[in-house]
Every structure is written in C-alpha cells, then in structure tokens.
Design an enzyme around this catalytic site. Sequence first.
Site, short mmCIF file in Angstrom:
data_model
loop_
_atom_site.label_atom_id
_atom_site.label_comp_id
_atom_site.label_asym_id
_atom_site.label_seq_id
_atom_site.Cartn_x
_atom_site.Cartn_y
_atom_site.Cartn_z
N SER A 625 4.43 -61.67 23.72
CA SER A 625 4.52 -60.44 24.57
C SER A 625 3.03 -60.12 24.93
O SER A 625 2.36 -60.99 25.50
CB SER A 625 5.28 -59.33 24.17
OG SER A 625 5.45 -58.30 24.91
N ASP A 716 15.27 -63.15 28.72
CA ASP A 716 14.23 -61.96 28.61
C ASP A 716 14.03 -61.16 29.80
O ASP A 716 13.66 -61.85 30.89
CB ASP A 716 13.04 -62.67 28.31
CG ASP A 716 11.86 -61.68 27.89
OD1 ASP A 716 12.20 -60.26 27.97
OD2 ASP A 716 10.76 -61.96 27.56
N HIS A 748 14.03 -60.82 24.53
CA HIS A 748 12.34 -60.96 24.43
C HIS A 748 11.86 -61.15 23.02
O HIS A 748 10.97 -61.73 22.74
CB HIS A 748 11.91 -59.46 24.97
CG HIS A 748 10.53 -59.25 24.89
ND1 HIS A 748 9.58 -60.31 25.81
CD2 HIS A 748 9.43 -58.56 24.35
CE1 HIS A 748 8.35 -59.89 25.55
NE2 HIS A 748 8.44 -58.82 24.99
#
Length: 772
Positions: A625, A716, A748
């Site tokens: 991320s 995601d 995610h």
Amino acid sequence: MDGSKAGSVKELPLGLDATTEEEYTLQSKSLQEFTSISSIDKAWTFKSDSGTNSQAMFSISQPNLLANKRRKFILSAQISKESNASVNFQWAPFPVEMTGVSTIVPSPSGAKLLVIRNPDNDSPSQIEIWGSSQLEKEFHIPQSIHGSIYIDGWFEGISWNHDETFIAYVAEEPSPTKPTFTGLGYKKGGCMDKDLGSWKGQGDWEEDWGETYAGKRQPALFVINITSGEVQAVKGIDKSLSVGQVVWAPSVKGLRQYLVFVGWSSDPRKLGIKYCYNRGCALYAIRAPTFESEADTHDLKDGSTEDIPVVTLTKSISSAFFPQFSPDGKFLVFLSAKSSVDSGAHWSTNSLHRIEWPIDGKLSSSVEIVDVIPVVSTAEDGCFPGLYCSSFLSNPWLSDGCTMILSSAWGSRQVILSVNVLSAEVSRISPLDSDSSWNVFTLDGDNVIAVSSSPVDVPQIKYGYVDKATKNAAWSWLNVSSPIFRCSEKVKSLLSTLQFSILTIPVKDVNDNLTKGARKPFEAIFVSSNTKRNDECDPLIVMLHGGPHSVSLSGFSKPLAFLSSLGYSLLIVNYRGSLGFGEEALQSLPGKVGSQDVNDVLTAIDHVIDKGLASPSKIAVLGGSHGGFLTTHLIGQAPDKFVAAAVRNPVCNLALMVGTTDIPDWCYVETYGSEGIKSMTEAPSAEHLTVFHSKSPISHISKVKTPTIFVLGAQDLRVPVSNGLQYARALKERGVDVKVIVFPHDVHGIERPQSDFESFLNIGVWFKKYCK
C-alpha cells in the site's frame, strides 16, 4: 523420439526453474511451520458459582490452507488465583471447533451465549441462543427482513439488553425490489423469483462503503426478542445514515429503553471506510421498538406506540464512535477521531470523551461533552504520546466503575493503559522496561488477561494484578502456560537465534519550518541474529508499513518471523507520519509524501550501516500500500541502494489512482496536506493530475533497475490493480527483472490464507535469488 521418455520429462510450474523449485520446496516447509501458529481473536471471563475462581473462554483462529479459510475454535480454562504471586489456568483437554459460526457474544451475566451464522448465499441468517448445556432457541431470519449480520468490527454492533431478553444488532437492509421483465416488456407487480419466462432487472445502483464492503447493503439497526424470535427494524433513523456499534442505554423503570449507536452520513457519497477514521460520525440515541409481549406486561409512561425522533448526542464534535456505558450507567464514554476528520488524515491521534447520562431518561441534543484525554500534539521523552486505540473491550471496567483498561500504541510498542475517566489520569500498566508489545484481551475482576509478544517471541498469555505490597501498588505480571501458541521445535530453534531492539533515529536536515514534534527522532525496529557467524552482516530487508498513518508494532508477525528465519536482518521503519508519536509528528507528513518519508527511510538505513549492523551491498526493501509507494519511490530515487524489492498492492501512480480508488480524498490530502480536503473533486484538473504524477513513484521510473516482485489483489478497491500493473509493465519495458502475481479474489489486504502464504513464499524466494 521415444514417446515414453518424452512423457516422463518433468514439467515445472509456470515461472519456476529447477533451482527456484528447490528453493520453493525448502521455504514452503519453513513458512508452513510459522503459518500454523494459532491466534487469539477474543476472550471472556465468567465468575464461577463459588465466586472465588473464574472461567476463561478464548476464541481462537488458525489458517486452514486447504480450505482457504480461517478455522475457528473455542478453548476454555479454569482460573484459580492461588496467591498474590501465583495463578493457575487449568485448560480444557481439547478445543471445540466452531464450524460455520460467524461470531459469538456472551450475555452480560454469562448465562447465555449468542451464536450467529451468516449465510454464504441468499439463505436466512441463523441466530442461536445457548444455555450452559444445550441449545435453547434457534431462529432463521429470512432475507426479506434483513441480510447478513455485520461482524466486521467497524459497523458491527451486537448488544444484549440488561435483563437478557432482547438483542440489538446491525445487519444489511433487505434487498430492494427490482424491476421484472418478460418477453412482452416490463411486468407490473413483479413476479416470484422462480417464475419462468421472466428475469429481474438491475434497478438503481447502490453505493457501498468501498474496500471489503463491495456488494454489502446499507447497515441498519434491528432488535430481536429472544423469547419469541420476533425481529423488528428500528424505525425513525434517516436513510442517509449508515449505523453501527449499537449499545443499550441504562434502563429507567417505566420508560422504554434507548439504543445508542454510531451513524455515518452518506451525503454526498460513501467513500471507503475500512481503515479510514476520517469519516465524520456521531452518536445518536433512539427508543428501542416495542414488542407485543412488552406492551402486555409493562405500564409505559412515554407513549411507546409513538415514533420518537432520533437524538443527536454529539453535535459539537465531528467524530464519535465506540460508545461505552459505565457500570452504574451514570455516564457514556466514547472515542473520537476529530483530528482525522478535521485534517483529512485517514487515522491520527484519538481523543476520549465523556457524557453524563440523565438518570430520568430525558435526553437532550445539547448535552455537555467532557474531554477526558485530549489529542496530544507532542510529548516529552518517555511521556504519554497520545491515545491510539482501535477498539474497546466489551467490558473494560475495573470494579471502581470509572477506570478503563485498554491497549494503545506508544511509539513502536503496544502498551496497556488504565484510564480513569473521571480524573483523566492515564497510567501505563504493562511493564515500563518491556520493548515487547502488550495487548489486553479481557478482565478477570480487577485483574487483566493479556498477551505479550515480540518479533522474536511467539505470543504468551500474561496475568496482571495490582501488587498492594509494592510501592504505589504497582502492577505485576505472571506468565501463564498455554497450549494456544504452541509451535514446532524448528520454529523455537530458529527464533532462539534472533534478537531485536528499538532504534532511535535522529531526523536529518532539521529546520525551523518543522514543528517541535516533527523535529523529534523517529524509531525503527531492528531484528537480527544474536550469533555473529562471520565478519559479514546478514542481508537486510527494509520493512515499510502502509497508511501512511499506521505503525509497525514490536509484536510477533508470522510472515516477518519467517523472513528473519531465512537469514535476513529486518529494519522495520516507523517514519514520521506513523501513529504513536504525537499529532505534530504525524501531521508533518501530509503534503510531503515521496520526500519526507523517503528521506526518513534512507536515514534509517544509513543509521544501521554506520553502526556496522548492515552491509550497503545487500539491502532489499518490502512494503504494501503506502509502504509499496515508499518502496517504489526508493528504488527510483536511490536506484543503487537496493538489490531487490517486493511490493503488495503498491501506490505507484496517484494520477491514475485518484480516479479509480474508493478514497480519492487520500490522494489529495497526502499530496497537498490538509488543504487538499477543500480541493477534493471527482474531476481532477490538469494541474492536479500533474502534481499527482510528480509526487508518484512512476515519475522516477526511468532510473529504476532493482528486480521487483509485485503481489496484487484483483479485487482491490483501495489501490486498484491497474496501479501495480502499469508500473510493472513500465519496468519490463525498460528491461528490469519483474515478477507479477495477481490473486483474482483478493482485496487490498491479501489476507486469504492461500494468498497470504503464496505471497510471502514468493517474496522469500525472490529475495533469496538476489540477496546472496
């Protein structure tokens, strides 16, 4: 050609050569040893009939790789406090698997147990009420009343009333009626789902709350009568509010009870809410619905058949969640993320507040909100850095009725705090000299059952008590022998060769433009071998958390322990902007991503190199991320620094992400700072897109030469898969060695057991290939 010989030629899996396959075999066996370690999800205690001993019940989970699910089970223990310095846990001989169970919630007295089974399809939700020896009630709630019950920990709200006759909970609203069509066109009045010669149309699109909530319907409030099984929707709540975290207010004789809940407005749209505390929310109160059985047996004074408007309890504050009543019902406490809402940072320093609850049951929206723990801007060394708490226990109160026990980040550690909500006194009760992380799971009267762990120590249950014989009645902690975290001898042996420390890293290039908090040192957790095999340092993996407003804590992590066991040192960096270090340090990052955070990581790497803890020629970097954003920035801005890189769902191009993510506001705030909230739009200008590109790792793509593995989740919504794929394709175009793995059903977090396993196995093998 001899056909029999041709048929016997070994076919290797896609992407593997013989050497890599051998490494896969070795590492997969090692990773399996770590993966199989169980985790405690929740715990409860119950007083025994004698009143001297107590019973503990632990909800435990373990990855089931073959089924690609988490196996859930219950293990109980009899607790006897033998003396001030001795406690004994007598464990049940075996755990009991909870097949098909979504969640369990004991009643306040411990006499009943609620078991919820959510369907995997359009079947009814199942609600079971268990007594001490058998199933007492079982109810099947059809989809026409509500959908699945929320058990996600955010919207989740499952609350028994005080006399244990009703349960309030949050579930999906029933599916809206959709248009029906036949060969002749639209059919008035619809039809049965199984009617031939017709089909259901789509109707209006319904927006959801983004990442992990895709396809989930609006959360709404319901109450079930556990005697009759009758379910009622709570009426009078504005349709624009998504509700969660419901609790029963104290009962007042002769009056209908109130329900207190959290509401999030969907106006003008629902942005992603998972991990996002910057969504404005408030506490509301509404009268619980009346059931026929109540109307027959109670003389209610308040005209209970009339709809009572919702009362907004927290009008003067932009965020209020996790409501919790004191044991005597005299006050209501709650957490607030007002600093997140006001600044736009998706998570920041929390505050704790108190409301006096009227004993006559007459509520007002002008109620006074008392600040118990304010937001801490910056803390002196060793002092309380602010509240970073993601949940409360179901019963967090000591017997004095005003002291809560909770867990919170304190720098790179998680600690246990006691908070007196009347005097506002905050005390750290987990050991002050411990660099491990501590997490409270339940209270046993005025004693605490917690878990302590570190990067090199599997979790261990601890039993805390106030030792009145010590000065100032200090807290003492006992080790509890437990079967829960048992691991193989191989894992024990590997972990015994490791050590860790928390490093203090001075900020480089301090200037007068920085706030006091932003000038203070940040931290990094360093994990290494405790036996020097030669003069050379082990290869180093730099670990970077996401967020960016999150924190890597000094607790046990199975994937990181696996990587350590392969012969790597780990540098786990909590760059400025991380939680746990005060609000000024956190707020120093928005507007400076891609520069300040990158420089902090490079400073931390230079720090361990200068101390002789790492070799500059054997450094890899791993992040997911925003950690992937940092990783891809680092291999572009410092292209000669890293021999290998790995990213999980990385942010690589903000200009691409802003139009596809469930949190476009994140792109604006992290790029422009808090002023970005005012600029946030669904239609970015050309100027905005140019700035987004300049802040993104892809702007440095021409300099990258580091071999990089990409692990991506196709579902995601937070950082859509297109971000990682675009960057990976651009690297391939430039001749950089790239490996891409896409998990078609993952979101995610890439948390499905098989995906998580394959993800870290591939990362381990990739690093082994380049970090020789």
